[in-house]
Design a protein around this motif. Structure first.
Motif, PDB file in Angstrom:
ATOM      1  N   UNK A   1     -29.301   2.531 -22.360  1.00  7.41           N
ATOM      2  CA  UNK A   1     -29.581   1.634 -23.491  1.00  7.41           C
ATOM      3  C   UNK A   1     -30.161   0.311 -22.955  1.00  7.41           C
ATOM      4  N   UNK A   2     -31.296  -0.103 -23.503  1.00  5.40           N
ATOM      5  CA  UNK A   2     -31.978  -1.266 -22.915  1.00  5.40           C
ATOM      6  C   UNK A   2     -31.635  -2.592 -23.604  1.00  5.40           C
ATOM      7  N   UNK A   3     -30.682  -2.552 -24.537  1.00  6.77           N
ATOM      8  CA  UNK A   3     -30.362  -3.773 -25.297  1.00  6.77           C
ATOM      9  C   UNK A   3     -29.715  -4.847 -24.423  1.00  6.77           C
ATOM     10  N   UNK A   4     -30.060  -6.104 -24.725  1.00  9.46           N
ATOM     11  CA  UNK A   4     -29.329  -7.240 -24.142  1.00  9.46           C
ATOM     12  C   UNK A   4     -28.446  -7.800 -25.240  1.00  9.46           C
ATOM     13  N   UNK A   5     -27.160  -7.588 -25.091  1.00  3.47           N
ATOM     14  CA  UNK A   5     -26.247  -7.853 -26.210  1.00  3.47           C
ATOM     15  C   UNK A   5     -25.366  -9.068 -25.954  1.00  3.47           C
ATOM     16  N   UNK A   6     -25.263  -9.923 -26.967  1.00  2.61           N
ATOM     17  CA  UNK A   6     -24.271 -11.011 -26.956  1.00  2.61           C
ATOM     18  C   UNK A   6     -23.180 -10.606 -27.926  1.00  2.61           C
ATOM     19  N   UNK A   7     -21.952 -10.509 -27.445  1.00  6.46           N
ATOM     20  CA  UNK A   7     -20.845 -10.027 -28.288  1.00  6.46           C
ATOM     21  C   UNK A   7     -19.835 -11.165 -28.456  1.00  6.46           C
ATOM     22  N   UNK A  17     -14.850  -2.116 -28.475  1.00  5.66           N
ATOM     23  CA  UNK A  17     -16.230  -1.879 -28.942  1.00  5.66           C
ATOM     24  C   UNK A  17     -17.227  -2.350 -27.874  1.00  5.66           C
ATOM     25  N   UNK A  18     -16.942  -3.526 -27.292  1.00  4.02           N
ATOM     26  CA  UNK A  18     -17.815  -4.061 -26.244  1.00  4.02           C
ATOM     27  C   UNK A  18     -17.777  -3.154 -25.006  1.00  4.02           C
ATOM     28  N   UNK A  19     -16.599  -2.640 -24.700  1.00  5.88           N
ATOM     29  CA  UNK A  19     -16.475  -1.746 -23.535  1.00  5.88           C
ATOM     30  C   UNK A  19     -17.367  -0.512 -23.727  1.00  5.88           C
ATOM     31  N   UNK A  20     -17.399   0.028 -24.930  1.00  6.06           N
ATOM     32  CA  UNK A  20     -18.238   1.207 -25.175  1.00  6.06           C
ATOM     33  C   UNK A  20     -19.728   0.882 -25.019  1.00  6.06           C
ATOM     34  N   UNK A  21     -20.116  -0.323 -25.416  1.00  6.15           N
ATOM     35  CA  UNK A  21     -21.519  -0.728 -25.251  1.00  6.15           C
ATOM     36  C   UNK A  21     -21.859  -0.876 -23.765  1.00  6.15           C
ATOM     37  N   UNK A  22     -20.901  -1.389 -23.008  1.00  5.64           N
ATOM     38  CA  UNK A  22     -21.099  -1.526 -21.554  1.00  5.64           C
ATOM     39  C   UNK A  22     -21.264  -0.143 -20.920  1.00  5.64           C
ATOM     40  N   UNK A  23     -20.371   0.769 -21.325  1.00 10.65           N
ATOM     41  CA  UNK A  23     -20.423   2.137 -20.769  1.00 10.65           C
ATOM     42  C   UNK A  23     -21.747   2.814 -21.091  1.00 10.65           C
ATOM     43  N   UNK A  24     -22.333   2.437 -22.251  1.00 14.70           N
ATOM     44  CA  UNK A  24     -23.602   3.068 -22.654  1.00 14.70           C
ATOM     45  C   UNK A  24     -24.787   2.480 -21.906  1.00 14.70           C
ATOM     46  N   UNK A  25     -24.525   1.494 -21.042  1.00 18.75           N
ATOM     47  CA  UNK A  25     -25.594   0.984 -20.182  1.00 18.75           C
ATOM     48  C   UNK A  25     -26.282  -0.275 -20.685  1.00 18.75           C
ATOM     49  N   UNK A  26     -25.759  -0.891 -21.752  1.00 17.86           N
ATOM     50  CA  UNK A  26     -26.406  -2.122 -22.231  1.00 17.86           C
ATOM     51  C   UNK A  26     -26.040  -3.283 -21.307  1.00 17.86           C
ATOM     52  N   UNK A  27     -26.895  -4.321 -21.322  1.00 17.59           N
ATOM     53  CA  UNK A  27     -26.550  -5.557 -20.609  1.00 17.59           C
ATOM     54  C   UNK A  27     -25.796  -6.411 -21.613  1.00 17.59           C
ATOM     55  N   UNK A  28     -24.504  -6.541 -21.409  1.00 20.09           N
ATOM     56  CA  UNK A  28     -23.692  -7.198 -22.431  1.00 20.09           C
ATOM     57  C   UNK A  28     -22.892  -8.344 -21.827  1.00 20.09           C
ATOM     58  N   UNK A  60     -31.897 -12.493 -25.755  1.00 22.98           N
ATOM     59  CA  UNK A  60     -30.905 -11.599 -26.372  1.00 22.98           C
ATOM     60  C   UNK A  60     -31.583 -10.739 -27.452  1.00 22.98           C
ATOM     61  N   UNK A  61     -31.341  -9.421 -27.411  1.00 21.44           N
ATOM     62  CA  UNK A  61     -31.970  -8.548 -28.421  1.00 21.44           C
ATOM     63  C   UNK A  61     -31.008  -8.210 -29.555  1.00 21.44           C
ATOM     64  N   UNK A  62     -29.693  -8.363 -29.308  1.00 19.94           N
ATOM     65  CA  UNK A  62     -28.698  -8.038 -30.337  1.00 19.94           C
ATOM     66  C   UNK A  62     -27.518  -9.000 -30.243  1.00 19.94           C
ATOM     67  N   UNK A  63     -27.117  -9.534 -31.389  1.00 24.28           N
ATOM     68  CA  UNK A  63     -25.860 -10.288 -31.441  1.00 24.28           C
ATOM     69  C   UNK A  63     -24.882  -9.468 -32.273  1.00 24.28           C
ATOM     70  N   UNK A  64     -23.689  -9.262 -31.738  1.00 27.24           N
ATOM     71  CA  UNK A  64     -22.647  -8.581 -32.518  1.00 27.24           C
ATOM     72  C   UNK A  64     -21.453  -9.521 -32.630  1.00 27.24           C
ATOM     73  N   UNK A  65     -20.944  -9.675 -33.845  1.00 22.38           N
ATOM     74  CA  UNK A  65     -19.746 -10.495 -34.049  1.00 22.38           C
ATOM     75  C   UNK A  65     -18.618  -9.629 -34.590  1.00 22.38           C
TER      76      UNK A  65
END
Ligand code: NAD
Length: 304
Positions: A1-7, A17-28, A60-65
């Motif tokens: 996953x190429x997303x750069x995520x701010x959580x 939820x953040x751990x799962x995004x990390x496992x999927x390969x995003x830069x979080x 940042x390509x995605x912000x999740x709150x």
């Protein structure tokens, strides 16, 4: 996953939820106002920042709150240091917090006016669902925003629904949680009654799981200990989903019902029961601890 995520907001739900995004390969990278929660995030190998200013940039390509209430979401997105002014137009904003519909719409409108995509995407399924990435996610926003958010949401959830325009995710979630609050009380009443009738609670639980009295609190999250491993009732009612959060959701449901003139007598009663429970000092207990005050003195077990 190429997303750069701010959580933002790595509490009971946000952390897994953040751990799962990390496992999927995003830069979080993650931020939380609680130092304790940041420490817990680091224990899970998440990169943390101590100031929100160090989290948000044009890249940042995605912000999740994943925040407690509407006032927190509003402050984070639209406040003096609001991130809505700091992200690029290519960034999508995903608010997974359960908040009031009005605040969702308000934040969504400001984002929309600035050409930034935003969805409200509250979740259901609890901490276990967040850990296993099996959450149900209810999304409000335009078709385009939904399509853009979908691959990211699929990393955290199993069933992703497009409920309608912005705010509809929270509308759907509020309806769901009104039922959850009511059925948690109902499950507690039934199991406590069984206790008073001197019928083995384990047997009644097994029967209800397979009979017409089944519900999510019975089959997945029973309010009494000794029925299903890994539930808060087996862990001294450590949340999980706190009674304070349930009280908030029932308040939201009752406000919505008043606004649209819908009759929800059981929703009102559930709010009264949870409000009293919280006022009595149980706000931070899991919401299934409501069983403690249901059914009289038949089931006398301590909660710390
Ligand atoms: P939580 O209190 O465990 O986590 C919220 C986190 O937000 C906390 O760590 C808090 O420190 C942080 N926070 C608050 N204000 C902040 C700010 N301004 N900036 C950064 N961080 C901030 O709550 P939770 O149980 O994870 O729930 C989060 C949301 O998800 C709520 O809206 C809740 O209703 C919803 N929800 C919870 C569950 C559940 O089972 N816990 C299930 C579905 C939905």
């Amino acid at each position: 996953m190429s997303e750069k995520i701010a959580f933002i907001g790595v509490g009971n739900m946000g952390n897994p939820m953040a751990v799962n995004l990390l496992k999927a390969g995003s830069k979080i990278k993650v931020f939380d106002v609680s130092k304790q929660m940041l420490e817990k995030a680091r224990e899970k190998n998440l990169e943390t920042v101590d100031r929100i200013e160090d989290l948000i940039s044009e890249e940042i390509s995605t912000v999740i709150t994943m925040l407690p209430e509407g006032k927190h979401s509003k402050e984070i997105y639209l406040g003096d240091n609001g991130i809505i002014n700091k992200v690029s137009k290519n960034c999508i904003l995903i608010d997974c917090s359960t908040i009031d519909i009005q605040t969702s719409k308000e934040i969504g409108k400001v984002a929309n006016d600035r050409g930034i995509m935003m969805v409200d995407a509250p979740v259901s399924g609890g901490v276990m669902g967040a850990q296993k990435a099996t959450l149900n996610i209810m999304v409000g926003g335009s078709e385009d925003s939904f399509d853009r958010a979908l691959p990211i949401l699929k990393v955290m959830g199993k069933n992703i629904y497009h409920a309608g325009e912005i705010g509809s995710g929270n509308g759907a979630k509020i309806c769901n949680n009104m039922s959850l609050g009511i059925t948690m009380i109902a499950a507690s009443e039934s199991l406590m009654l069984a206790k008073r009738l001197n019928i083995d609670i384990k047997k009644v639980h097994e029967i209800m799981k397979n009979a017409s009295g089944n519900s999510w609190p019975i089959s997945v999250y029973p309010p009494l200990p000794g029925l299903i491993d890994g539930t808060p009732s087996n862990n001294n009612y450590k949340p999980g989903f706190s009674a304070g959060m349930m009280n908030k959701d029932l308040k939201l449901a009752n406000e919505c019902a008043t606004n649209v003139n819908a009759s929800t007598p059981l929703g009102r009663m559930a709010l009264d029961i949870y409000s009293k429970f919280c006022k009595d000092g149980n706000e931070t207990k899991d919401f299934s601890a409501i069983s403690k005050v249901i059914g009289g003195d038949a089931w006398d077990y301590p909660i710390e």
